[in-house]
Motif scaffolding. Structure first.
Motif, PDB file in Angstrom:
ATOM      1  N   TYR A  66       3.756 -18.958  12.144  1.00 58.31           N
ATOM      2  CA  TYR A  66       3.405 -17.388  12.195  1.00 58.31           C
ATOM      3  C   TYR A  66       2.516 -16.844  12.031  1.00 58.31           C
ATOM      4  CZ  TYR A  66       4.270 -12.186  11.929  1.00 58.31           C
ATOM      5  OH  TYR A  66       4.309 -11.277  12.084  1.00 58.31           O
ATOM      6  N   VAL A  67       2.081 -17.816  10.560  1.00 59.32           N
ATOM      7  CA  VAL A  67       0.803 -17.572  10.348  1.00 59.32           C
ATOM      8  C   VAL A  67      -0.618 -17.872  11.449  1.00 59.32           C
ATOM      9  CG1 VAL A  67      -0.895 -17.296   8.285  1.00 59.32           C
ATOM     10  CG2 VAL A  67       1.465 -17.266   7.853  1.00 59.32           C
ATOM     11  N   SER A  68      -0.300 -18.526  12.579  1.00 65.46           N
ATOM     12  CA  SER A  68      -1.103 -19.012  13.195  1.00 65.46           C
ATOM     13  C   SER A  68      -1.165 -18.419  14.052  1.00 65.46           C
ATOM     14  CB  SER A  68      -1.057 -20.046  13.293  1.00 65.46           C
ATOM     15  OG  SER A  68       0.327 -20.359  14.536  1.00 65.46           O
ATOM     16  N   VAL A  69      -0.762 -17.562  14.431  1.00 62.17           N
ATOM     17  CA  VAL A  69      -1.104 -16.718  15.344  1.00 62.17           C
ATOM     18  C   VAL A  69      -0.507 -14.872  14.906  1.00 62.17           C
ATOM     19  CG1 VAL A  69      -0.031 -17.761  17.470  1.00 62.17           C
ATOM     20  CG2 VAL A  69       1.566 -16.881  16.051  1.00 62.17           C
ATOM     21  N   ALA A  70      -0.539 -14.661  13.407  1.00 58.09           N
ATOM     22  CA  ALA A  70      -0.845 -13.679  13.155  1.00 58.09           C
ATOM     23  C   ALA A  70      -1.773 -12.926  12.242  1.00 58.09           C
ATOM     24  CB  ALA A  70       0.765 -13.528  12.272  1.00 58.09           C
ATOM     25  N   SER A  71      -1.600 -11.752  12.898  1.00 59.26           N
ATOM     26  CA  SER A  71      -3.535 -11.165  12.212  1.00 59.26           C
ATOM     27  C   SER A  71      -2.720 -10.067  11.029  1.00 59.26           C
ATOM     28  CB  SER A  71      -3.142  -9.414  13.037  1.00 59.26           C
ATOM     29  OG  SER A  71      -1.492  -8.692  12.977  1.00 59.26           O
ATOM     30  N   ALA A  72      -3.962 -10.226  10.245  1.00 61.01           N
ATOM     31  CA  ALA A  72      -3.806  -9.838   8.433  1.00 61.01           C
ATOM     32  C   ALA A  72      -2.635  -8.708   8.323  1.00 61.01           C
ATOM     33  CB  ALA A  72      -4.837  -9.877   7.709  1.00 61.01           C
ATOM     34  N   GLY A  73      -2.385  -7.877   9.732  1.00 57.93           N
ATOM     35  CA  GLY A  73      -1.629  -6.607   9.172  1.00 57.93           C
ATOM     36  C   GLY A  73      -0.535  -7.347   9.383  1.00 57.93           C
ATOM     37  N   GLN A  74       0.281  -7.575  10.243  1.00 57.05           N
ATOM     38  CA  GLN A  74       1.730  -8.348  10.505  1.00 57.05           C
ATOM     39  C   GLN A  74       1.943  -9.499   9.652  1.00 57.05           C
ATOM     40  OE1 GLN A  74       0.092 -10.147  14.209  1.00 57.05           O
ATOM     41  NE2 GLN A  74       1.263  -9.015  15.526  1.00 57.05           N
ATOM     42  N   VAL A  75       0.867 -10.374   8.919  1.00 58.33           N
ATOM     43  CA  VAL A  75       1.714 -11.077   7.820  1.00 58.33           C
ATOM     44  C   VAL A  75       1.637 -10.179   6.568  1.00 58.33           C
ATOM     45  CG1 VAL A  75       0.722 -12.509   6.109  1.00 58.33           C
ATOM     46  CG2 VAL A  75       0.350 -12.671   8.500  1.00 58.33           C
ATOM     47  N   GLY A  76       0.827  -9.317   6.068  1.00 59.23           N
ATOM     48  CA  GLY A  76       0.794  -8.650   5.426  1.00 59.23           C
ATOM     49  C   GLY A  76       2.221  -7.339   5.623  1.00 59.23           C
ATOM     50  N   LYS A  77       2.535  -7.126   6.842  1.00 57.78           N
ATOM     51  CA  LYS A  77       3.961  -6.113   6.952  1.00 57.78           C
ATOM     52  C   LYS A  77       4.939  -7.048   6.256  1.00 57.78           C
ATOM     53  CE  LYS A  77       5.461  -3.204  10.767  1.00 57.78           C
ATOM     54  NZ  LYS A  77       5.419  -3.207  11.819  1.00 57.78           N
ATOM     55  N   GLN A  78       5.414  -8.379   6.867  1.00 55.28           N
ATOM     56  CA  GLN A  78       6.756  -9.547   5.816  1.00 55.28           C
ATOM     57  C   GLN A  78       7.040  -9.137   4.568  1.00 55.28           C
ATOM     58  OE1 GLN A  78       7.946 -10.606   8.936  1.00 55.28           O
ATOM     59  NE2 GLN A  78       6.798 -10.074  10.318  1.00 55.28           N
ATOM     60  N   VAL A  79       5.621  -8.854   3.953  1.00 49.95           N
ATOM     61  CA  VAL A  79       5.607  -8.706   2.422  1.00 49.95           C
ATOM     62  C   VAL A  79       5.316  -7.660   1.726  1.00 49.95           C
ATOM     63  CG1 VAL A  79       5.519 -11.268   1.854  1.00 49.95           C
ATOM     64  CG2 VAL A  79       4.009 -10.106   1.876  1.00 49.95           C
ATOM     65  N   GLY A  80       5.429  -6.599   2.496  1.00 51.71           N
ATOM     66  CA  GLY A  80       5.174  -5.201   1.661  1.00 51.71           C
ATOM     67  C   GLY A  80       3.435  -5.001   1.628  1.00 51.71           C
ATOM     68  N   ALA A  81       2.865  -5.872   2.354  1.00 53.44           N
ATOM     69  CA  ALA A  81       1.536  -5.349   1.828  1.00 53.44           C
ATOM     70  C   ALA A  81       0.504  -5.383   3.007  1.00 53.44           C
ATOM     71  CB  ALA A  81       0.728  -7.277   1.539  1.00 53.44           C
ATOM     72  N   SER A  82      -0.542  -4.515   2.403  1.00 53.01           N
ATOM     73  CA  SER A  82      -1.370  -4.077   3.382  1.00 53.01           C
ATOM     74  C   SER A  82      -2.633  -5.156   4.023  1.00 53.01           C
ATOM     75  CB  SER A  82      -2.378  -3.031   2.877  1.00 53.01           C
ATOM     76  OG  SER A  82      -3.171  -2.902   1.832  1.00 53.01           O
ATOM     77  N   ALA A  83      -2.725  -5.022   4.791  1.00 57.76           N
ATOM     78  CA  ALA A  83      -3.907  -5.834   5.957  1.00 57.76           C
ATOM     79  C   ALA A  83      -4.998  -6.309   4.558  1.00 57.76           C
ATOM     80  CB  ALA A  83      -4.686  -5.149   7.219  1.00 57.76           C
TER      81      ALA A  83
END
Lengths: 287, 287, 287, 287
Positions: free
Chosen positions: C35-52
């Motif tokens: 997932y991380v290999s294709v997701a943006s910083a924002g998308q990754v953050g969203k998964q754990v409730g963090a900002s980009a």
């Protein structure tokens, strides 16, 4: 106050106060609308020795928000540069859906051919024929509306013995083609208004890899024509929303006919082989 | 003795001794050479109420070995029915590869358009437009030299909102298409001399499955025209070995323009959607 | 100092000082590398409730310049996400070009099929079959390496009576397709690593126009899978530089076989029609 | 009276009275059913030193009307030689449309790969690799169900630097290809049951023009395999009506992987160029 008028009216209203550079700029823009319709502020400026910033300020002094708005105004005056949607809106408002559409279309296409014929430079044409005859392999590129023309040209070249292939999709497969260009190859690229990025990029890749490029397009200042070694223009006026390929197809006929006389032995030998393949097959009704 | 002369000379030499039926036959053949060039002895006989055997004996009485040899003689007189190879041999013998090839090609194509325009029947044209508008789905078929025209028409129809698809290969995939035709569909078939068996067979399959057929071809007596509901003719004379698609493309423009005025709401809505897709993508240079 | 080590080593070195949010982030990244290999910083953050911004600072705290560099480190550890070029360089360094390449390839493909089989969700599969059966028209999309799979699926669906069509080029023609999607249609999109922008954009256009999307791809977290209604995964490991389509083709067989049992009357009737078309033609050797 | 029984039963009933030649014929037919299913009476006779007439009389003595009826009986016993329609009829009668279709398909495809792996001759494989490496240009031919495999192979060969092109339609365009074959070219032809006439004819044209032919097909006695210089067999058993391409795709992977190790410099250089083209373009999501 000319801030609501056409580009011509605005320039006329302000031209008294123009500096020498602005006068050159105004003159260039009015005389090269097709170029302006696709060029950046920097490119336009370069033609008259001005900076991009100067071009933008010039546009603002005429009451436009910036260069893009001036460019949009130029495009509006060029019927060829309306989108199909804009053109259709315009035509529907003007032309009654009358019964004489067929004759209008045929007439427009004859005018297209006449304009295309008169713009053909014999010197550039002969040079392009040389490039075709000299190439080991030929890639004919065109996508969208240009795809049928590219398919026709590739087929016609193969029938008279040239190692030609059509690239019609503009997608990933074409990138693999681009990767394998070399100086023994020739690219013939066909591209019409709302120019396809992939076709221009393939032409650029050809330059990068040392392959010559022949452009067949609707304007000598189209992005494709500007990167090509040889550029040819076909008139594409349509009666309704769409551009016409008719004169472009006639121009391709010119290439094929002239090539067949350039290499008559190759042509006859290739036709003989194709004819034999046709006769052996069961695919044609006449054999 | 006329046994070595042209068909006309042979008929003239013998016509004094002809029976009434043979006179009718002679007259029919001389007046319908295009038809004779593609019809069987039985089909020709039927037109004048004679048997196939009578037609064969008629041919033999003129000094031909049989009907096929008479047919070959007819074809030789029809420039459109030479193969590319025969045509090229003929042209190379006559025409010097002079510098005015471009103007000859453009001129020939203008004549092609004029001939195509004058042969268009407004009544049949309107009926064909009705058939297109009424169809749920449209299959545009053409292979070989006709493939670019079919590709162009399918693309143009889709751009103005018709559910059209091109079938270009004439191979196995097209048989699967043929298998799924039904009365809600329309086939637009494009076919030129050295007619493709697959295109005519698809038209026959359309008839079998109740789908209407519009033929766009180079002769009203081509095999395709004879099985179609509506048939349109384009002039295809070429300067060198090849047939020209130019006038046929102009004829397709006529169809597309007329259709856009027939269904203006559909056209504008479809152009709007295509325009939006173009603007969103990165594939065009102008967005 | 772990600033030169692998992602795991860096995280291990710093994890003692992590806040709760950073711990969640570290855990998520290590557990979801694809997932991380294709997701943006924002998308990754969203998964754990963090900002980009938090994600970027987290990357920097590990010694990366930013999120892109962390993402590149993740990709390096995922063999499936090497480019063909990187993979080939790696394999050439390791594997001697020995004579057992065939058995290695066949073995790898059997493993690919077994992995693909074990990841198939029966519930999602049945739901996707429903969507296919319910659709009026089906567009099967794939370009580059995915084009053969799309061509196969469209052909196979048509043979059993579905109104399916392949879109293989990813270019301008596909934009016209995108423009005409509607809720009665279904898009089956096939896309593999180095995902094609055009395929994902077509899937997005389908969503926009209300058409359902089935994704067939190499990872449940591929960009295409994330916009699809139904997503299926095929293992694509290759022995040399290239990805393997083998298991994906087997997965397509699964779809076609299951559909033929879902609609047996339609299948038999369609096969009967195709069979009749085959028998009538001269294109097959066995008729 | 065995005149109503299976071929085996009929032969058993009559074998006591067989001449020596008829015994040889009976034995050959029972041992080579796949060959008999596609061979003419003359070809079968030749294998045992008998005339076509002898083979026909042999068939009649078994109660068949002629050789064709005997051949039909042979085909009925070969599941691979049922048409899709016959196969579907058979399967629908036997197999309940149960939920384990996916596992059946995956399992069957694994068996297909194992059978394909075990039938690969290393010697012939190496010789075919030589032929591919030696060719200046490669034409990969396949139509209908074989088209996706041909498209995949041509694409994969181009990505590693071979000048390969796919011919997928089997129509008129392919005849132009056939006309231009020469000894510097190689044809890789892919053809499956209900063999395409156009593919076999292209292979024959290759032989005529001195180009080598690699056949990839479902039987060593298929018409295509018999005219090829090198022939490879893939198992294509399907669970429902259709043939499976899975093992054939795995076999193509074997070719591509082995070739990449044969010409590592060419492979890496070509991958580098393709990679560069991909990175420059906007067509991939990962760049």
């Amino acid at each position: 106050m000319a801030r609501e008028g056409s580009l011509e009216e605005r320039i006329a209203a302000y031209s008294g106060s123009f500096s020498r550079k602005r006068k050159r700029l105004a003159h260039f823009i009015l005389s090269n609308k097709y170029y302006v319709s696709v060029a950046s502020a920097g490119q336009v400026g370069k033609q008259v020795g001005a900076s991009a910033a100067t071009v933008v300020r010039f546009a603002q002094s005429l009451g436009y928000e910036g260069y893009s708005q001036l460019q949009a105004a130029v495009r509006e005056e060029l019927p060829g540069y309306l989108t199909a949607l804009e053109r259709m809106g315009e035509r529907l408002a003007v032309l009654p859906p009358s019964g004489d559409i067929p004759q209008q279309v045929f007439h427009t296409d004859i005018i297209n051919i006449e304009r295309t014929a008169s713009s053909l430079s014999p010197v550039e044409f002969e040079a392009a024929l040389d490039a075709i005859v000299d190439a080991d392999r030929i890639l004919v590129v065109g996508c969208g509306l240009s795809a049928p023309a590219a398919l026709f040209l590739a087929h016609s070249l193969r029938v008279i013995g040239f190692d030609a292939r059509a690239a019609l999709d503009g997608g990933l497969a074409q990138l693999v083609d681009a990767a394998h260009l070399d100086p023994s190859m020739l690219v013939i690229a066909i591209d019409l208004w709302r120019y396809a990025r992939s076709t221009v990029e393939l032409a650029n890749a050809a330059r990068h890899h040392g392959a010559a490029v022949i452009a067949i397009t609707d304007s000598a200042v189209s992005p494709l024509a500007q990167v090509a070694d040889y550029a040819f223009e076909a008139a594409t006026d349509g009666v309704a929303h769409s551009l016409s390929l008719t004169a472009l197809m006639s121009l391709l006929n010119v290439f094929v006919a002239a090539l067949s006389y350039r290499v008559p032995e190759q042509t006859v030998e290739s036709l003989r082989r194709v004819d034999m393949a046709y006769r052996k097959s069961k695919l044609l009704l006449t054999e």
